[in-house]
Write a protein that holds these residues in place. Structure first.
Motif, short mmCIF file in Angstrom:
data_model
loop_
_atom_site.label_atom_id
_atom_site.label_comp_id
_atom_site.label_asym_id
_atom_site.label_seq_id
_atom_site.Cartn_x
_atom_site.Cartn_y
_atom_site.Cartn_z
N TYR A 1 2.25 2.10 8.93
CA TYR A 1 0.86 2.55 9.03
C TYR A 1 0.43 3.08 7.68
CZ TYR A 1 -3.29 4.94 10.78
OH TYR A 1 -4.58 5.36 10.99
N VAL A 2 -0.69 2.59 7.17
CA VAL A 2 -1.18 3.00 5.86
C VAL A 2 -2.21 4.10 5.99
CG1 VAL A 2 -2.38 2.20 3.79
CG2 VAL A 2 -0.71 0.72 4.89
N GLY A 3 -3.08 3.99 6.98
CA GLY A 3 -4.10 5.02 7.18
C GLY A 3 -5.36 4.44 7.79
N GLU A 4 -6.37 5.30 7.89
CA GLU A 4 -7.66 4.90 8.44
C GLU A 4 -8.67 4.87 7.29
OE1 GLU A 4 -10.53 6.10 12.20
OE2 GLU A 4 -8.80 7.32 11.72
N PHE A 5 -9.40 3.76 7.19
CA PHE A 5 -10.31 3.56 6.07
C PHE A 5 -11.68 3.12 6.56
CE2 PHE A 5 -6.09 2.98 4.41
CZ PHE A 5 -6.12 3.62 3.19
N GLU A 6 -12.71 3.49 5.81
CA GLU A 6 -14.06 3.00 6.06
C GLU A 6 -14.08 1.49 5.81
OE1 GLU A 6 -16.73 4.59 7.13
OE2 GLU A 6 -15.94 6.64 7.04
N ASP A 7 -14.92 0.77 6.54
CA ASP A 7 -14.99 -0.69 6.40
C ASP A 7 -15.28 -1.11 4.96
OD1 ASP A 7 -14.50 -0.77 9.07
OD2 ASP A 7 -16.50 -1.44 9.65
N ASN A 8 -16.13 -0.37 4.27
CA ASN A 8 -16.51 -0.75 2.90
C ASN A 8 -15.55 -0.18 1.85
OD1 ASN A 8 -17.21 1.92 3.13
ND2 ASN A 8 -19.26 1.67 2.25
N HIS B 1 -7.93 1.06 11.27
CA HIS B 1 -6.54 1.46 11.09
C HIS B 1 -5.87 0.33 10.31
CE1 HIS B 1 -6.91 4.78 13.86
NE2 HIS B 1 -7.43 3.97 14.76
N VAL B 2 -5.24 0.66 9.19
CA VAL B 2 -4.64 -0.35 8.32
C VAL B 2 -3.12 -0.24 8.35
CG1 VAL B 2 -4.51 -1.23 5.95
CG2 VAL B 2 -6.67 -0.33 6.83
N PHE B 3 -2.47 -1.40 8.48
CA PHE B 3 -1.01 -1.50 8.47
C PHE B 3 -0.60 -2.46 7.37
CE2 PHE B 3 -2.15 -0.25 12.69
CZ PHE B 3 -1.14 0.59 13.11
N LYS B 4 0.59 -2.26 6.85
CA LYS B 4 1.19 -3.16 5.87
C LYS B 4 2.50 -3.65 6.47
CE LYS B 4 2.29 -3.33 0.97
NZ LYS B 4 2.36 -2.54 -0.25
N ALA B 5 2.67 -4.98 6.52
CA ALA B 5 3.85 -5.55 7.16
C ALA B 5 4.50 -6.58 6.25
CB ALA B 5 3.45 -6.21 8.48
N THR B 6 5.82 -6.68 6.32
CA THR B 6 6.59 -7.65 5.55
C THR B 6 6.94 -8.82 6.46
OG1 THR B 6 7.57 -5.85 4.27
CG2 THR B 6 8.60 -8.02 4.07
N LYS B 7 6.46 -10.01 6.10
CA LYS B 7 6.73 -11.20 6.91
C LYS B 7 8.22 -11.54 6.89
CE LYS B 7 2.30 -13.55 6.51
NZ LYS B 7 1.65 -14.80 6.11
N MET B 8 8.68 -12.14 7.98
CA MET B 8 10.07 -12.61 8.04
C MET B 8 10.28 -13.70 7.00
SD MET B 8 11.85 -11.03 10.13
CE MET B 8 12.75 -11.14 11.63
N GLY B 9 11.47 -13.77 6.46
CA GLY B 9 11.80 -14.78 5.46
C GLY B 9 12.30 -14.14 4.19
N TRP B 10 12.73 -14.97 3.29
CA TRP B 10 13.32 -14.48 2.04
C TRP B 10 12.29 -14.08 1.01
CZ3 TRP B 10 18.21 -13.31 2.34
CH2 TRP B 10 19.01 -13.97 3.27
N GLY B 11 11.04 -14.51 1.17
CA GLY B 11 10.02 -14.24 0.16
C GLY B 11 9.50 -12.81 0.14
N LYS B 12 9.76 -12.02 1.19
CA LYS B 12 9.28 -10.64 1.30
C LYS B 12 7.77 -10.53 1.11
CE LYS B 12 13.61 -8.47 0.33
NZ LYS B 12 14.10 -7.65 1.35
N GLU B 13 7.05 -11.53 1.60
CA GLU B 13 5.59 -11.55 1.50
C GLU B 13 5.00 -10.43 2.37
OE1 GLU B 13 1.87 -14.51 2.60
OE2 GLU B 13 3.90 -15.27 2.71
N LYS B 14 4.08 -9.67 1.79
CA LYS B 14 3.43 -8.56 2.49
C LYS B 14 2.08 -9.04 3.03
CE LYS B 14 6.30 -5.30 0.97
NZ LYS B 14 7.13 -4.48 1.80
N GLU B 15 1.68 -8.40 4.12
CA GLU B 15 0.39 -8.74 4.73
C GLU B 15 -0.27 -7.46 5.21
OE1 GLU B 15 -1.13 -12.17 7.65
OE2 GLU B 15 0.59 -11.08 8.42
N GLY B 16 -1.57 -7.36 4.98
CA GLY B 16 -2.35 -6.24 5.51
C GLY B 16 -2.93 -6.63 6.85
N ILE B 17 -2.81 -5.74 7.82
CA ILE B 17 -3.33 -5.99 9.16
C ILE B 17 -4.16 -4.78 9.55
CG2 ILE B 17 -2.70 -6.42 11.57
CD1 ILE B 17 0.09 -7.35 10.35
#
Length: 88
Positions: A63-70, A3-19
């Motif tokens: 929530y981005v979706g469910e993906f195969e490991d490869n 299960h893949v999520f995309k999150a925006t870190k706190m702060g002014w940079g709006k840095e995105k992270e995949g979890i």
């Protein structure tokens, strides 16, 4: 599968992270529940809801979706390609 999520870190940079969470051990709902909501106030006094996971705070989580490991997306372009292919 993950299960893949995309999150925006706190702060002014709006840095995105995949979890991601291993789908063998988490349902989509269980994975989403790992992001604990918290209440905060901006410097200008506006209230907001943020999310915390594993010691990191985020402005938002999607929530981005469910993906195969490869077949995990590593960029927005790869994500869009995967979503388009899944619709065909």
């Amino acid at each position: 599968m993950r299960h893949v999520f995309k999150a925006t870190k706190m702060g002014w940079g709006k840095e995105k992270e995949g979890i991601y969470f291993d789908a063998k051990y988490y349902t989509k709902e269980e994975a989403m529940a790992e992001f604990k909501p918290f209440q905060g106030t901006t410097q200008k006094g506006y209230p907001y809801t943020g999310y915390e996971y594993d010691g990191q705070k985020y402005h938002d989580v999607a929530y981005v979706g469910e993906f195969e490991d490869n077949n995990m997306p590593h960029s927005d372009i790869e994500l869009m390609d995967a979503l388009i292919k899944s619709k065909k």
